[in-house]
Design a protein around this motif. Structure first.
Motif, PDB file in Angstrom:
ATOM      1  N   ALA A  10     -23.958 -43.628 -47.633  1.00 49.12           N
ATOM      2  CA  ALA A  10     -22.997 -42.537 -47.822  1.00 49.12           C
ATOM      3  C   ALA A  10     -21.609 -43.137 -47.946  1.00 49.12           C
ATOM      4  CB  ALA A  10     -23.059 -41.580 -46.637  1.00 49.12           C
ATOM      5  N   ALA A  11     -20.868 -42.650 -48.882  1.00 50.68           N
ATOM      6  CA  ALA A  11     -19.539 -43.193 -49.141  1.00 50.68           C
ATOM      7  C   ALA A  11     -18.489 -42.470 -48.312  1.00 50.68           C
ATOM      8  CB  ALA A  11     -19.206 -43.039 -50.618  1.00 50.68           C
ATOM      9  N   PRO A  12     -17.449 -43.193 -47.933  1.00 52.79           N
ATOM     10  CA  PRO A  12     -16.319 -42.546 -47.271  1.00 52.79           C
ATOM     11  C   PRO A  12     -15.550 -41.734 -48.310  1.00 52.79           C
ATOM     12  CG  PRO A  12     -15.821 -44.826 -47.732  1.00 52.79           C
ATOM     13  CD  PRO A  12     -17.260 -44.604 -48.125  1.00 52.79           C
ATOM     14  N   PRO A  13     -14.469 -41.077 -47.912  1.00 53.96           N
ATOM     15  CA  PRO A  13     -13.683 -40.341 -48.908  1.00 53.96           C
ATOM     16  C   PRO A  13     -13.340 -41.249 -50.079  1.00 53.96           C
ATOM     17  CG  PRO A  13     -12.820 -39.975 -46.713  1.00 53.96           C
ATOM     18  CD  PRO A  13     -13.892 -41.025 -46.589  1.00 53.96           C
ATOM     19  N   PRO A  14     -13.257 -40.696 -51.298  1.00 54.33           N
ATOM     20  CA  PRO A  14     -13.039 -41.529 -52.477  1.00 54.33           C
ATOM     21  C   PRO A  14     -11.723 -42.271 -52.406  1.00 54.33           C
ATOM     22  CG  PRO A  14     -12.734 -39.219 -53.012  1.00 54.33           C
ATOM     23  CD  PRO A  14     -13.262 -39.274 -51.609  1.00 54.33           C
ATOM     24  N   ARG A  21     -11.882 -37.445 -59.819  1.00 51.26           N
ATOM     25  CA  ARG A  21     -12.449 -37.950 -61.065  1.00 51.26           C
ATOM     26  C   ARG A  21     -13.812 -38.551 -60.772  1.00 51.26           C
ATOM     27  NH1 ARG A  21     -10.924 -40.424 -65.064  1.00 51.26           N
ATOM     28  NH2 ARG A  21      -9.704 -39.029 -66.245  1.00 51.26           N
ATOM     29  N   GLY A  22     -14.668 -38.494 -61.747  1.00 51.40           N
ATOM     30  CA  GLY A  22     -15.937 -39.186 -61.630  1.00 51.40           C
ATOM     31  C   GLY A  22     -16.915 -38.488 -60.715  1.00 51.40           C
ATOM     32  N   THR A  23     -17.980 -39.157 -60.477  1.00 52.38           N
ATOM     33  CA  THR A  23     -19.076 -38.595 -59.722  1.00 52.38           C
ATOM     34  C   THR A  23     -19.168 -39.234 -58.351  1.00 52.38           C
ATOM     35  OG1 THR A  23     -20.595 -40.275 -60.500  1.00 52.38           O
ATOM     36  CG2 THR A  23     -20.380 -38.300 -61.881  1.00 52.38           C
ATOM     37  N   GLN A  24     -20.022 -38.655 -57.542  1.00 55.44           N
ATOM     38  CA  GLN A  24     -20.289 -39.236 -56.233  1.00 55.44           C
ATOM     39  C   GLN A  24     -20.845 -40.655 -56.392  1.00 55.44           C
ATOM     40  OE1 GLN A  24     -19.534 -38.013 -53.297  1.00 55.44           O
ATOM     41  NE2 GLN A  24     -20.543 -39.577 -52.068  1.00 55.44           N
ATOM     42  N   THR A  25     -21.676 -40.851 -57.388  1.00 51.74           N
ATOM     43  CA  THR A  25     -22.248 -42.181 -57.626  1.00 51.74           C
ATOM     44  C   THR A  25     -21.151 -43.205 -57.924  1.00 51.74           C
ATOM     45  OG1 THR A  25     -24.273 -41.172 -58.452  1.00 51.74           O
ATOM     46  CG2 THR A  25     -23.921 -43.484 -58.993  1.00 51.74           C
ATOM     47  N   ALA A  26     -20.145 -42.827 -58.698  1.00 48.54           N
ATOM     48  CA  ALA A  26     -19.040 -43.746 -58.997  1.00 48.54           C
ATOM     49  C   ALA A  26     -18.285 -44.104 -57.718  1.00 48.54           C
ATOM     50  CB  ALA A  26     -18.091 -43.131 -60.021  1.00 48.54           C
ATOM     51  N   ARG A  27     -18.035 -43.107 -56.877  1.00 51.82           N
ATOM     52  CA  ARG A  27     -17.344 -43.383 -55.611  1.00 51.82           C
ATOM     53  C   ARG A  27     -18.189 -44.286 -54.717  1.00 51.82           C
ATOM     54  NH1 ARG A  27     -16.013 -37.970 -56.563  1.00 51.82           N
ATOM     55  NH2 ARG A  27     -17.625 -37.213 -55.160  1.00 51.82           N
ATOM     56  N   GLU A  28     -19.485 -44.040 -54.671  1.00 48.35           N
ATOM     57  CA  GLU A  28     -20.375 -44.872 -53.865  1.00 48.35           C
ATOM     58  C   GLU A  28     -20.422 -46.300 -54.417  1.00 48.35           C
ATOM     59  OE1 GLU A  28     -24.018 -42.677 -53.939  1.00 48.35           O
ATOM     60  OE2 GLU A  28     -23.412 -41.406 -52.260  1.00 48.35           O
ATOM     61  N   PHE A  29     -20.456 -46.429 -55.739  1.00 50.29           N
ATOM     62  CA  PHE A  29     -20.475 -47.742 -56.371  1.00 50.29           C
ATOM     63  C   PHE A  29     -19.217 -48.523 -55.992  1.00 50.29           C
ATOM     64  CE2 PHE A  29     -19.912 -50.699 -59.926  1.00 50.29           C
ATOM     65  CZ  PHE A  29     -21.174 -51.270 -59.991  1.00 50.29           C
ATOM     66  N   MET A  30     -18.065 -47.870 -56.072  1.00 50.31           N
ATOM     67  CA  MET A  30     -16.801 -48.513 -55.690  1.00 50.31           C
ATOM     68  C   MET A  30     -16.826 -48.915 -54.216  1.00 50.31           C
ATOM     69  SD  MET A  30     -14.882 -48.885 -58.303  1.00 50.31           S
ATOM     70  CE  MET A  30     -13.425 -49.345 -57.407  1.00 50.31           C
ATOM     71  N   GLY A 141     -27.839 -52.430 -59.316  1.00 55.83           N
ATOM     72  CA  GLY A 141     -27.973 -52.556 -60.767  1.00 55.83           C
ATOM     73  C   GLY A 141     -28.554 -51.326 -61.422  1.00 55.83           C
ATOM     74  N   HIS A 142     -29.492 -50.676 -60.738  1.00 55.11           N
ATOM     75  CA  HIS A 142     -30.146 -49.502 -61.315  1.00 55.11           C
ATOM     76  C   HIS A 142     -29.218 -48.290 -61.413  1.00 55.11           C
ATOM     77  CE1 HIS A 142     -30.531 -48.852 -57.000  1.00 55.11           C
ATOM     78  NE2 HIS A 142     -30.736 -47.580 -57.261  1.00 55.11           N
ATOM     79  N   VAL A 143     -28.117 -48.263 -60.657  1.00 57.47           N
ATOM     80  CA  VAL A 143     -27.204 -47.118 -60.746  1.00 57.47           C
ATOM     81  C   VAL A 143     -26.127 -47.330 -61.808  1.00 57.47           C
ATOM     82  CG1 VAL A 143     -27.557 -46.422 -58.349  1.00 57.47           C
ATOM     83  CG2 VAL A 143     -25.601 -47.855 -58.918  1.00 57.47           C
ATOM     84  N   LEU A 144     -26.028 -48.530 -62.350  1.00 56.96           N
ATOM     85  CA  LEU A 144     -25.027 -48.793 -63.383  1.00 56.96           C
ATOM     86  C   LEU A 144     -25.574 -48.309 -64.729  1.00 56.96           C
ATOM     87  CD1 LEU A 144     -22.187 -49.875 -63.641  1.00 56.96           C
ATOM     88  CD2 LEU A 144     -23.136 -52.106 -64.162  1.00 56.96           C
ATOM     89  N   THR A 145     -25.719 -47.012 -64.820  1.00 60.83           N
ATOM     90  CA  THR A 145     -26.254 -46.352 -66.006  1.00 60.83           C
ATOM     91  C   THR A 145     -25.145 -46.173 -67.042  1.00 60.83           C
ATOM     92  OG1 THR A 145     -25.704 -44.193 -65.115  1.00 60.83           O
ATOM     93  CG2 THR A 145     -27.914 -45.071 -64.600  1.00 60.83           C
ATOM     94  N   ARG A 149     -21.143 -46.098 -66.310  1.00 55.82           N
ATOM     95  CA  ARG A 149     -20.226 -46.968 -67.054  1.00 55.82           C
ATOM     96  C   ARG A 149     -19.181 -46.139 -67.788  1.00 55.82           C
ATOM     97  NH1 ARG A 149     -25.015 -49.770 -67.950  1.00 55.82           N
ATOM     98  NH2 ARG A 149     -25.254 -48.883 -70.016  1.00 55.82           N
ATOM     99  N   SER A 150     -19.591 -45.010 -68.342  1.00 53.78           N
ATOM    100  CA  SER A 150     -18.655 -44.131 -69.031  1.00 53.78           C
ATOM    101  C   SER A 150     -17.601 -43.586 -68.076  1.00 53.78           C
ATOM    102  CB  SER A 150     -19.422 -42.990 -69.704  1.00 53.78           C
ATOM    103  OG  SER A 150     -18.529 -42.109 -70.320  1.00 53.78           O
ATOM    104  N   THR A 151     -18.031 -43.158 -66.890  1.00 59.16           N
ATOM    105  CA  THR A 151     -17.088 -42.658 -65.884  1.00 59.16           C
ATOM    106  C   THR A 151     -16.101 -43.742 -65.497  1.00 59.16           C
ATOM    107  OG1 THR A 151     -18.723 -41.111 -65.013  1.00 59.16           O
ATOM    108  CG2 THR A 151     -16.909 -41.685 -63.550  1.00 59.16           C
ATOM    109  N   LEU A 152     -16.605 -44.948 -65.257  1.00 57.56           N
ATOM    110  CA  LEU A 152     -15.723 -46.051 -64.881  1.00 57.56           C
ATOM    111  C   LEU A 152     -14.801 -46.456 -66.030  1.00 57.56           C
ATOM    112  CD1 LEU A 152     -18.348 -48.143 -62.896  1.00 57.56           C
ATOM    113  CD2 LEU A 152     -16.439 -46.840 -61.928  1.00 57.56           C
ATOM    114  N   ARG A 153     -15.313 -46.410 -67.285  1.00 56.48           N
ATOM    115  CA  ARG A 153     -14.473 -46.709 -68.466  1.00 56.48           C
ATOM    116  C   ARG A 153     -13.346 -45.689 -68.590  1.00 56.48           C
ATOM    117  NH1 ARG A 153     -19.389 -48.132 -71.494  1.00 56.48           N
ATOM    118  NH2 ARG A 153     -19.228 -50.334 -71.938  1.00 56.48           N
ATOM    119  N   ASP A 154     -13.697 -44.390 -68.419  1.00 54.40           N
ATOM    120  CA  ASP A 154     -12.685 -43.339 -68.495  1.00 54.40           C
ATOM    121  C   ASP A 154     -11.579 -43.583 -67.489  1.00 54.40           C
ATOM    122  OD1 ASP A 154     -14.163 -42.154 -70.476  1.00 54.40           O
ATOM    123  OD2 ASP A 154     -14.947 -40.533 -69.204  1.00 54.40           O
ATOM    124  N   HIS A 155     -11.974 -43.969 -66.275  1.00 52.99           N
ATOM    125  CA  HIS A 155     -10.982 -44.252 -65.245  1.00 52.99           C
ATOM    126  C   HIS A 155     -10.125 -45.447 -65.644  1.00 52.99           C
ATOM    127  CE1 HIS A 155      -8.938 -45.383 -61.675  1.00 52.99           C
ATOM    128  NE2 HIS A 155      -9.577 -46.515 -61.680  1.00 52.99           N
TER     129      HIS A 155
END
Length: 160
Positions: A10-14, A21-30, A141-145, A149-155
């Motif tokens: 579980a991720a802390p606050p973004p 911006r972005g999804t929960q998955t992007a925040r968790e990835f970061m 690696g499996h979450v870097l869909t 990548r599009s969400t992270l590129r947009d950011h």
């Protein structure tokens, strides 16, 4: 020994740059990248670079280099390693490691040509670093869909 991907914690606050911006998955990835950087002794920069050379995500300490240098250096090192492997018919690259007097830069492929780059000081245990990088790639690696990548590129596009 096979390392199974573990679910993302579980991720802390973004972080401020992903708030709203972005999804929960992007925040968790970061968050996972930030935790990796903070938890490994000597590691001061962790970056994910897309196959086309765009910096997608980064967790870094204050002494890390300017962000505009990270992606081209990572992409260049990976390209040099791949070209050398082809030249010598040596097979697939597992990891490219650049050892300098005061530091290490290690690059490993994540998925679809995306790269994980880790910079650390020279005292960092290379075998531990390599193991932890491989473990991280297997874990996330499996979450870097394409969507992530599009969400992270947009950011990245709005950040720069």
């Amino acid at each position: 020994m096979r390392i199974e991907p573990a679910p993302l914690p579980a991720a802390p606050p973004p972080p401020p740059h992903l708030a709203g911006r972005g999804t929960q998955t992007a925040r968790e990835f970061m968050w996972v990248l930030q935790k990796f950087q903070a938890d490994l002794p000597g590691v001061f920069d962790v970056a994910v670079v897309s196959a086309d050379g765009l910096l997608l995500a980064r967790a870094s300490a204050p002494q890390a280099p300017a962000p505009e240098l990270v992606a081209p250096i990572t992409s260049g090192l990976a390209a040099l390693a791949h070209s050398t492997a082809r030249l010598h018919d040596a097979g697939r690259i597992r990891r490219a490691v650049l050892e300098m007097r005061h530091g290490i830069l290690a690059v490993i492929e994540i998925s679809d040509g995306s790269l994980l780059a880790v910079a650390a000081d020279a005292s960092t245990d290379r075998s531990v670093l390599g193991y932890q990088m491989t473990r991280l790639v297997h874990r996330v690696g499996h979450v870097l869909t394409a969507e992530l990548r599009s969400t992270l590129r947009d950011h990245a596009a709005t950040d720069g």
